[in-house]
Every structure is written in structure tokens, then in C-alpha cells.
Design a protein around this motif. Sequence first.
Motif, PDB file in Angstrom:
ATOM      1  N   MET A 221       0.848  -1.173   0.000  1.00 57.58           N
ATOM      2  CA  MET A 221       0.000   0.000   0.000  1.00 57.58           C
ATOM      3  C   MET A 221       0.893   1.235   0.000  1.00 57.58           C
ATOM      4  N   ASP A 222       0.604   2.147  -0.901  1.00 58.67           N
ATOM      5  CA  ASP A 222       1.352   3.406  -0.969  1.00 58.67           C
ATOM      6  C   ASP A 222       0.663   4.461  -0.130  1.00 58.67           C
ATOM      7  N   ILE A 223       1.347   4.953   0.914  1.00 63.76           N
ATOM      8  CA  ILE A 223       0.844   6.075   1.700  1.00 63.76           C
ATOM      9  C   ILE A 223       1.419   7.340   1.079  1.00 63.76           C
ATOM     10  N   LEU A 224       0.527   8.224   0.633  1.00 60.36           N
ATOM     11  CA  LEU A 224       0.933   9.421  -0.093  1.00 60.36           C
ATOM     12  C   LEU A 224       1.092  10.643   0.793  1.00 60.36           C
ATOM     13  N   GLY A 225       0.509  10.612   1.992  1.00 62.23           N
ATOM     14  CA  GLY A 225       0.610  11.745   2.898  1.00 62.23           C
ATOM     15  C   GLY A 225      -0.432  11.644   3.990  1.00 62.23           C
ATOM     16  N   THR A 226      -0.380  12.570   4.933  1.00 61.34           N
ATOM     17  CA  THR A 226      -1.348  12.593   6.019  1.00 61.34           C
ATOM     18  C   THR A 226      -1.923  13.996   6.151  1.00 61.34           C
ATOM     19  N   THR A 227      -3.120  14.049   6.699  1.00 58.48           N
ATOM     20  CA  THR A 227      -3.794  15.309   6.939  1.00 58.48           C
ATOM     21  C   THR A 227      -4.176  15.366   8.407  1.00 58.48           C
ATOM     22  N   LEU A 228      -3.882  16.488   9.028  1.00 56.55           N
ATOM     23  CA  LEU A 228      -4.236  16.691  10.423  1.00 56.55           C
ATOM     24  C   LEU A 228      -5.657  17.221  10.496  1.00 56.55           C
ATOM     25  N   ARG A 229      -6.488  16.607  11.311  1.00 60.92           N
ATOM     26  CA  ARG A 229      -7.893  16.973  11.433  1.00 60.92           C
ATOM     27  C   ARG A 229      -8.055  17.945  12.597  1.00 60.92           C
ATOM     28  N   VAL A 230      -8.687  19.107  12.333  1.00 69.47           N
ATOM     29  CA  VAL A 230      -8.832  20.155  13.335  1.00 69.47           C
ATOM     30  C   VAL A 230     -10.302  20.580  13.386  1.00 69.47           C
ATOM     31  N   CYS A 231     -10.960  20.363  14.521  1.00 68.16           N
ATOM     32  CA  CYS A 231     -12.331  20.828  14.724  1.00 68.16           C
ATOM     33  C   CYS A 231     -12.269  22.246  15.276  1.00 68.16           C
ATOM     34  N   VAL A 232     -13.000  23.164  14.645  1.00 67.35           N
ATOM     35  CA  VAL A 232     -12.960  24.569  15.045  1.00 67.35           C
ATOM     36  C   VAL A 232     -14.371  25.106  15.238  1.00 67.35           C
ATOM     37  N   ASP A 233     -14.495  26.126  16.089  1.00 68.99           N
ATOM     38  CA  ASP A 233     -15.783  26.782  16.307  1.00 68.99           C
ATOM     39  C   ASP A 233     -16.083  27.779  15.197  1.00 68.99           C
ATOM     40  N   ASP A 234     -15.073  28.534  14.786  1.00 69.41           N
ATOM     41  CA  ASP A 234     -15.244  29.590  13.790  1.00 69.41           C
ATOM     42  C   ASP A 234     -14.426  29.238  12.554  1.00 69.41           C
ATOM     43  N   LEU A 235     -15.077  28.627  11.573  1.00 70.28           N
ATOM     44  CA  LEU A 235     -14.365  28.159  10.386  1.00 70.28           C
ATOM     45  C   LEU A 235     -13.743  29.323   9.611  1.00 70.28           C
ATOM     46  N   GLU A 236     -14.456  30.430   9.492  1.00 69.68           N
ATOM     47  CA  GLU A 236     -13.928  31.562   8.712  1.00 69.68           C
ATOM     48  C   GLU A 236     -12.640  32.105   9.314  1.00 69.68           C
ATOM     49  N   ALA A 237     -12.595  32.279  10.622  1.00 64.39           N
ATOM     50  CA  ALA A 237     -11.380  32.761  11.280  1.00 64.39           C
ATOM     51  C   ALA A 237     -10.255  31.739  11.148  1.00 64.39           C
ATOM     52  N   ALA A 238     -10.587  30.468  11.286  1.00 62.56           N
ATOM     53  CA  ALA A 238      -9.569  29.415  11.172  1.00 62.56           C
ATOM     54  C   ALA A 238      -9.000  29.355   9.762  1.00 62.56           C
ATOM     55  N   VAL A 239      -9.849  29.514   8.747  1.00 68.22           N
ATOM     56  CA  VAL A 239      -9.375  29.474   7.358  1.00 68.22           C
ATOM     57  C   VAL A 239      -8.361  30.583   7.116  1.00 68.22           C
ATOM     58  N   VAL A 240      -8.639  31.778   7.585  1.00 69.92           N
ATOM     59  CA  VAL A 240      -7.698  32.902   7.408  1.00 69.92           C
ATOM     60  C   VAL A 240      -6.343  32.549   8.022  1.00 69.92           C
ATOM     61  N   PHE A 241      -6.360  32.033   9.254  1.00 72.93           N
ATOM     62  CA  PHE A 241      -5.111  31.670   9.933  1.00 72.93           C
ATOM     63  C   PHE A 241      -4.366  30.571   9.167  1.00 72.93           C
ATOM     64  N   TYR A 242      -5.055  29.473   8.840  1.00 75.00           N
ATOM     65  CA  TYR A 242      -4.386  28.331   8.220  1.00 75.00           C
ATOM     66  C   TYR A 242      -3.967  28.603   6.780  1.00 75.00           C
ATOM     67  N   GLU A 243      -4.699  29.449   6.043  1.00 68.11           N
ATOM     68  CA  GLU A 243      -4.247  29.821   4.705  1.00 68.11           C
ATOM     69  C   GLU A 243      -2.919  30.563   4.782  1.00 68.11           C
ATOM     70  N   ARG A 244      -2.803  31.467   5.739  1.00 64.60           N
ATOM     71  CA  ARG A 244      -1.527  32.195   5.901  1.00 64.60           C
ATOM     72  C   ARG A 244      -0.427  31.251   6.370  1.00 64.60           C
ATOM     73  N   LEU A 245      -0.762  30.370   7.318  1.00 66.09           N
ATOM     74  CA  LEU A 245       0.225  29.437   7.859  1.00 66.09           C
ATOM     75  C   LEU A 245       0.749  28.491   6.782  1.00 66.09           C
ATOM     76  N   ALA A 246      -0.162  27.921   6.010  1.00 71.47           N
ATOM     77  CA  ALA A 246       0.213  26.911   5.007  1.00 71.47           C
ATOM     78  C   ALA A 246       0.610  27.522   3.672  1.00 71.47           C
ATOM     79  N   GLY A 247       0.296  28.811   3.465  1.00 70.62           N
ATOM     80  CA  GLY A 247       0.604  29.429   2.173  1.00 70.62           C
ATOM     81  C   GLY A 247      -0.216  28.823   1.050  1.00 70.62           C
ATOM     82  N   ALA A 248      -1.461  28.441   1.359  1.00 70.86           N
ATOM     83  CA  ALA A 248      -2.319  27.790   0.360  1.00 70.86           C
ATOM     84  C   ALA A 248      -3.764  28.236   0.563  1.00 70.86           C
ATOM     85  N   LYS A 249      -4.539  28.205  -0.506  1.00 72.87           N
ATOM     86  CA  LYS A 249      -5.963  28.530  -0.445  1.00 72.87           C
ATOM     87  C   LYS A 249      -6.752  27.304   0.005  1.00 72.87           C
ATOM     88  N   ALA A 250      -7.842  27.559   0.710  1.00 73.85           N
ATOM     89  CA  ALA A 250      -8.698  26.488   1.213  1.00 73.85           C
ATOM     90  C   ALA A 250      -9.571  25.918   0.099  1.00 73.85           C
TER      91      ALA A 250
END
Length: 116
Positions: free
Chosen positions: A1-30
Motif C-alpha cells: 500500500m502506498d501512503i501518499l501523505g497525512t492530513t491533520l484533522r482540526v475541529c474549530v468553532d469559527d471556520l472563517e477565522a480558522a481558514v484565514v489563519f491556516y491559509e496564511r500558515l500553510a501558504g495555500a488557499k482552502a
Amino acid sequence: MDILGTTLRVCVDDLEAAVVFYERLAGAKALRFERGGVQVAAVGCFLLMSGPEAELEVLRKVAATIAVKDVDEANQLLSELGARVIAGPVPTPVGRNLIAMHPDGVVYEYVDRNAG
């Protein structure tokens, strides 16, 4: 079996605020979608989830999402190794997934990008 990568699962109360933070952190669009009443935003290696507490309670039990080349192959190997497939394989918006409990009791989601 080829494992291609992993994704960290994060439950948040405010998705819009979290998206802004994680887009800047990861340098990628949601990449956004909804599943079972839960709003989801995939940003780099993070999977942000927000929705009804009853749904999030279930999602929190999954330690991580593991991308594989083929969910059917993962299903077969996991079963051979003594893991218990809890759900799936089932179609998702981008491929297929399954949820499995490893012999140590940890629960993971396995996903591929194969339509099926």
C-alpha cells in the motif's frame, strides 16, 4: 500500500477565522466542501471542520486522515493486519474513503482520489 501523505484533522468553532489563519500558515488557499452538515476546509495538510457538536464528537475520534493510492488495497491490507474497518469504502466528493481501527485502538480515515 502506498501512503501518499497525512492530513491533520482540526475541529474549530469559527471556520472563517480558522481558514484565514491556516491559509496564511500553510501558504495555500482552502478547498471547501460540506459533508453531513459539517463545513470542511482543506488547507495544505490541515482539514478544518466546523458544525453541529454531535457530528464533531464523532469526527474527533479519528486521529488523522491518510492519503493512499487505492482505498481497496488499503482495505485488504488493513484487514490482513488485524485492523477493523468501521465504515466504507464509500464515495467522497474527491474519491473514496474508509474508516479503520488499528489493533492498538487508534482510528484513522484512509482516502484516495479514485472515483468509484
